[in-house]
Scaffold this motif. Structure first.
Motif, short mmCIF file in Angstrom:
data_model
loop_
_atom_site.label_atom_id
_atom_site.label_comp_id
_atom_site.label_asym_id
_atom_site.label_seq_id
_atom_site.Cartn_x
_atom_site.Cartn_y
_atom_site.Cartn_z
N ASP A 327 0.80 -1.22 0.00
CA ASP A 327 0.00 0.00 0.00
C ASP A 327 0.84 1.27 0.00
O ASP A 327 0.30 2.36 -0.20
CB ASP A 327 -0.94 0.01 1.21
N GLU A 358 -13.59 -5.39 3.28
CA GLU A 358 -12.72 -5.03 2.16
C GLU A 358 -12.18 -6.29 1.50
O GLU A 358 -11.85 -7.26 2.18
CB GLU A 358 -11.56 -4.18 2.66
N ARG A 465 -6.28 2.43 2.09
CA ARG A 465 -6.20 3.30 0.93
C ARG A 465 -7.15 2.83 -0.15
O ARG A 465 -7.67 1.71 -0.10
CB ARG A 465 -4.78 3.37 0.38
N THR A 466 -7.36 3.69 -1.12
CA THR A 466 -8.06 3.32 -2.35
C THR A 466 -7.01 3.14 -3.44
O THR A 466 -5.82 3.40 -3.24
CB THR A 466 -9.07 4.41 -2.73
N TYR A 467 -7.48 2.74 -4.63
CA TYR A 467 -6.54 2.41 -5.71
C TYR A 467 -6.92 3.09 -7.02
O TYR A 467 -6.84 2.51 -8.09
CB TYR A 467 -6.46 0.88 -5.88
N VAL A 468 -7.34 4.36 -6.89
CA VAL A 468 -7.60 5.17 -8.08
C VAL A 468 -6.30 5.32 -8.83
O VAL A 468 -5.25 5.58 -8.23
CB VAL A 468 -8.17 6.54 -7.68
N ALA A 484 -12.22 5.73 -11.11
CA ALA A 484 -12.20 4.86 -9.96
C ALA A 484 -13.23 3.76 -10.13
O ALA A 484 -14.28 3.95 -10.73
CB ALA A 484 -12.50 5.67 -8.70
N ASP A 488 -13.78 1.75 -4.84
CA ASP A 488 -13.06 2.95 -4.44
C ASP A 488 -14.00 4.15 -4.36
O ASP A 488 -13.90 4.98 -3.45
CB ASP A 488 -11.93 3.24 -5.43
N THR A 489 -14.91 4.25 -5.31
CA THR A 489 -15.87 5.35 -5.29
C THR A 489 -16.72 5.30 -4.03
O THR A 489 -16.95 6.32 -3.36
CB THR A 489 -16.77 5.30 -6.53
N ILE A 492 -14.60 6.39 -0.93
CA ILE A 492 -14.34 7.83 -0.88
C ILE A 492 -15.62 8.60 -0.58
O ILE A 492 -15.62 9.53 0.25
CB ILE A 492 -13.69 8.30 -2.19
N THR A 530 -4.18 13.00 -6.06
CA THR A 530 -4.87 11.75 -5.75
C THR A 530 -3.89 10.63 -5.43
O THR A 530 -4.07 9.88 -4.47
CB THR A 530 -5.77 11.34 -6.93
N GLN A 534 -3.46 8.86 -1.63
CA GLN A 534 -3.62 7.44 -1.35
C GLN A 534 -2.43 6.86 -0.61
O GLN A 534 -2.59 5.99 0.26
CB GLN A 534 -3.88 6.68 -2.66
#
Length: 903
Positions: A327, A358, A465-468, A484, A488-489, A492, A530, A534
């Motif tokens: 990550d 998740e 975290r997200t993965y955009v 995304a 992820d959307t 967020i 962005t 992350q």
């Protein structure tokens, strides 16, 4: 699943290599590891690292092998020893960072020496134009023990020359001096020595390229090399010129103004160490300024850092990989795709902490995680949900702590975001303000409001975290968010809603603005925001939750484990079966662990502490009794009740424990909590009072006797918990991992306690004895750990004899029990040939199964521990009569288990 089938291990055995346990020591245990039934030795990182490193994550050169661990010749000897025993090897690799050590890391030294014009200037993740203008085109080096001016005026800096190269020294640190910064000094020496040649070198150094444009980087490297070689030769041959240069350097040392002028011309700024959290302008590993992030997303950096490891894979020196801290990477998917391309069908797992609900991204070409998700699911089976309410009441009553856990998490995350990641936060705010200037609807957003909103958003994010992802434009710069995914959307948008709820006073358009930038950024700056956002959220989660909140909230500390949720009080058998079915469907070759080098408590410590959920009344009485015994040892209210409550649970989980170990743990826990003392601001009065209290408590004979009396009836139930989770780990979907030494009862606490030396001579002798031992003798010697070693040995034999029941092809099916004690059993089948049966909540069970029975799959079955046969509906009191857990194999198969005679 996330990748095609791999050469998955049957089981792994993790060892922590160090100077004291190097390659040759690892080679010496190859026979033992193989005899245990493991297929792969799983090694901590062993590329060249900082001298004395105990973990190997502070790499200094990716092209060399650790000298501390024995060097390459010893590594080859270890490999030969492993192969001779039929063992393969998993290597832990570190793609995210290196040691920021200019004395050992030549790449980092080159950056400090040459700045943006360094050949490795783009190797490290440095912001050369941070929000703080005084750091433009410089790297902050926060190593000073006090303020810069005080150290300068106190003569704390010195200079040394070797040939033409000059180094700056402060205490035990040494830093390269930029060649161009020497030009005025060389010019002065030339004037005094009346040397036109020396004046030529002064001019040449002064004219070195300073901008990283076009071919200037290569030109500077070439010119510096030539000039230093020639000047070094000149100074070696002409003693008078050398003396003139050395005299100037000595004068600079004595003159604070001249030394300051020299330092101002460097590509780095030496600073007070406390500035690291506020002004750092390179990405760190969490908050460790001695570990600098590398830009592995760049192809050249990836190739440089992975060339040796991938060559080892191709040549069969290693067989599988564990990827550390995935990550922390800018773009994990691209990195893993590149790694998979180079690694072929090697088994690869990633250190990824999954929060509840998740899922590991299915697009990742890996076999799974390093197993923290499994660890917390299996441990939860042994927590009684009926204990939640009384333990919550006791915790609040005893400690006075009434703040809900979620609020503690929020507070701790905000504190670390502001206090530990201030520099990273300021960089994000600067990018956000730049984004506001190009969007007229948000042009009037103030910096203060943007900062406040950003802090709340990061604190509200429920996952690491997200993965955009960002679309790559010219020169490798992310040009736009490519979109995304739904997960992820949702994350967020959920975090934005929570942040908005907490800060209703902020302008509504701030949240709309953040959503647009994070999910729909359409230029390089917004996409860069962005990507860095992350990376920061994962660090904030790790430091705010794992390393702070877990040391603040102590209701039942066995739940405070990496990847866990202290609010989730227990896991039902149905939920656990659902988890295992998902593993089998998606990640059948993931790693399964119950202890690691990073766990907060060893597996058998957690197994004991979990029992408190079954006896909240007895626990309440003991805690108040102990408080009365030990309260006189408190100084001015120190230690606080919350710490006291943590230590009572720690004593229950880790007893017997000596004072040295408990003192070290208590100090670490108190500093991590950051409530009364901290690593960055130690409180000597509190720490001394805590140490004195522990000393008096452990010398209090009445307390120790009471503690041991309380523990006596818990030892066997705790061991039953331990055997149950051990058997499940070895039979559930995935690859079981053993952390060094945990094949016996292991009562270790957090590192470095869990990295103590392992007595392999004892374990080897025990394993040999186990092969000749009856089941009853193994149980009679439970104190030594024979039952746990027996479960591991027999389970691994079954995995080896029945490979068709495991891995991607081995189906998982829960088996439901009927009867009055059905809630106390977990049973499941693997494929058509293996069944596991374990008890849970064993204190409540009290050994009375009554009419509880389990319908076995069709066929005749043999118990791998007792040799007894069974079929059809079996009564639990019979199948678990001689041994606490059962592992059954079908007798219909030719490869049936050998039974008790083979124990």
């Amino acid at each position: 699943m996330g990748a095609n089938a791999s050469r998955a291990p049957l089981a792994t055995y993790r060892v922590q290599l160090s100077a004291d346990f190097g390659f040759d020591r690892a080679a010496a245990i190859a026979d033992y590891v193989a005899a245990l039934g493991v297929s792969h030795l799983y090694a901590s990182p062993y590329l060249l690292a900082t001298e004395g490193s105990t973990h190997g994550y502070d790499i200094t050169a990716h092209s060399q092998v650790s000298v501390d661990r024995g060097g390459d010749a010893a590594r080859r000897r270890m490999n030969r020893a492993l192969r001779a025993q039929g063992l393969a090897q998993v290597l832990d690799i570190v793609p995210n960072h290196m040691a920021a050590d200019p004395q050992r890391n030549v790449l980092w030294a080159d950056v400090l020496k040459n700045g943006r014009v360094s050949r490795s200037g783009s190797f490290f993740d440095i912001d050369w134009e941070p929000p703080e203008p005084k750091l433009w085109h410089k790297v902050l080096v926060p190593v000073l023990g006090g303020h810069y001016g005080d150290i300068l005026e106190g003569g704390g800096f010195s200079l040394r020359r070797e040939g033409a190269a000059v180094t700056l020294h402060y205490e035990d640190h040494a830093f390269p001096v930029a060649p161009e910064s020497l030009a005025p000094l060389l010019d002065e020496a030339a004037t005094r020595a009346r040397s036109g040649t020396l004046a030529f070198f002064a001019r040449a150094f002064d004219e070195l390229p300073s901008e990283p444009d076009g071919d200037r980087v290569a030109a500077r490297q070439r010119d510096v090399g030539v000039l230093e070689t020639q000047l070094g030769r000149l100074l070696e041959e002409d003693a008078d010129l050398a003396a003139a240069v050395d005299d100037i350097l000595a004068e600079v040392e004595r003159n604070a103004e001249w030394m300051d002028a020299l330092l101002q011309r460097q590509h780095y700024r030496l600073a007070y160490w406390r500035l690291a959290d506020r002004e750092i302008n390179y990405r760190r590993f969490f908050t460790i300024e001695t570990l600098v992030g590398i830009r592995v997303e760049e192809r050249a950096v990836f190739d440089h850092t992975h060339r040796l490891v991938l060559r080892w894979l191709r040549h069969g020196d290693i067989d599988a990989l564990r990827v550390d801290h995935v990550d922390g990477l800018r773009d994990p998917l691209t990195y893993l795709q590149r790694l998979r391309h180079g690694a072929g069908d090697a088994w690869i797992v990633v250190e990824k902490i999954l929060e509840e609900g998740e899922e590991l991204p299915e697009a990742w070409p890996v076999q799974g995680t390093t197993g923290y998700d499994f660890l917390n699911e299996v441990a939860g089976l042994f927590v009684d949900p009926n204990g939640e309410r009384p333990l919550t009441a006791l915790y609040r009553e005893f400690t006075g702590e009434k703040v809900p856990y979620r609020e503690i998490v929020h507070r701790c995350k905000v504190d670390v975001i502001v206090g530990s990641f201030g520099g990273e936060l300021d960089q994000l705010v600067a990018r956000l303000m730049a984004a506001s200037r190009r969007r007229r609807r948000y042009r009037d957003v103030s910096r203060q409001e943007a900062r406040a909103a950003l802090i709340e958003l990061i604190a509200a994010l429920p996952v690491y975290r997200t993965y955009v992802r960002g679309e790559t434009g010219a020169r490798g710069v992310a040009a736009a968010v490519t979109g995304a995914n739904e997960a992820d959307t949702a994350v967020i948008e959920g975090a934005l809603a929570e942040a908005r709820r907490r800060r209703p006073n902020l302008d509504e358009r701030l949240w709309e603005f953040l959503r647009q930038v994070l999910l729909e950024g359409d230029d390089a700056n917004e996409t860069e925001f962005t990507m860095r956002f992350q990376q920061l959220t994962s660090a904030a989660m790790a430091k705010g939750v794992e390393d702070t909140a877990y040391y603040v909230f102590h209701r039942l500390v066995s739940l405070n484990e990496v990847g866990g949720d202290p609010e989730r009080f227990g896991v039902s058998p149905e939920a656990f079966h659902g988890f295992c079915r998902r593993l089998q469907e998606r990640w059948p070759e993931t790693l399964l662990t119950t202890s690691t080098h990073d766990t907060k408590r060893g597996e058998d410590v957690r197994a004991r502490i979990n029992l408190l959920s079954e006896i909240p009344g007895r626990w309440r009485e003991a805690v108040w009794r102990w408080f009365e015994m030990n309260d006189p040892f408190r100084r001015d209210g120190m230690p606080d009740r919350n710490t006291e409550y943590l230590l009572y649970q720690t004593l229950v989980g880790a007893w017997p424990i000596d004072e040295e170990r408990l003192q070290a743990y208590a100090l670490k826990a108190a500093r991590e909590a950051k409530q009364h003392t901290a690593w960055t601001r130690p409180n000597p009065a509190y720490e001394e009072a805590l140490a004195a209290w522990i000393n008096r408590v452990l010398q209090n004979g009445a307390f120790v006797a009471d503690l041991e009396a309380f523990l006596a009836p818990l030892i066997e139930p705790a061991r039953m918990n331990g055997l149950a989770q051990t058997l499940i780990k070895h039979v559930a979907p995935g690859v079981p991992d053993l952390y060094q030494g945990t094949e016996l009862w292991d009562l270790s606490l957090v590192d470095p306690d869990n990295r103590r030396p392992v007595d392999y001579d004892r374990r080897r002798a025990m394993l040999e004895e186990l092969e000749r031992m009856s089941l009853e003798d193994a149980l009679a010697r439970s104190d030594e750990g024979f039952p746990k070693m027996l479960v591991i040995r027999r389970a691994l034999q079954v995995r080896r004899l029945h490979p068709e029941c495991f891995g991607a092809e081995g189906a998982y099916r829960k088996l439901a029990a009927d009867g009055e004690r059905a809630a106390h059993v977990v049973a499941f089948a693997r494929g058509d040939g293996v069944v596991a049966i374990v008890p849970r909540l064993v204190i409540g069970l009290a050994g009375r199964w009554g009419d509880t029975a389990l319908e076995l799959p069709p066929g005749r079955w043999a118990n791998a521990f007792t040799g007894e046969e069974a079929s059809g509906a079996v009564r639990l009191e019979e199948v678990l009569r001689r041994f606490p857990v059962a592992l059954l194999t079908r007798l219909d198969d030719a490869a049936a288990a050998g039974g008790e005679e083979a124990v």
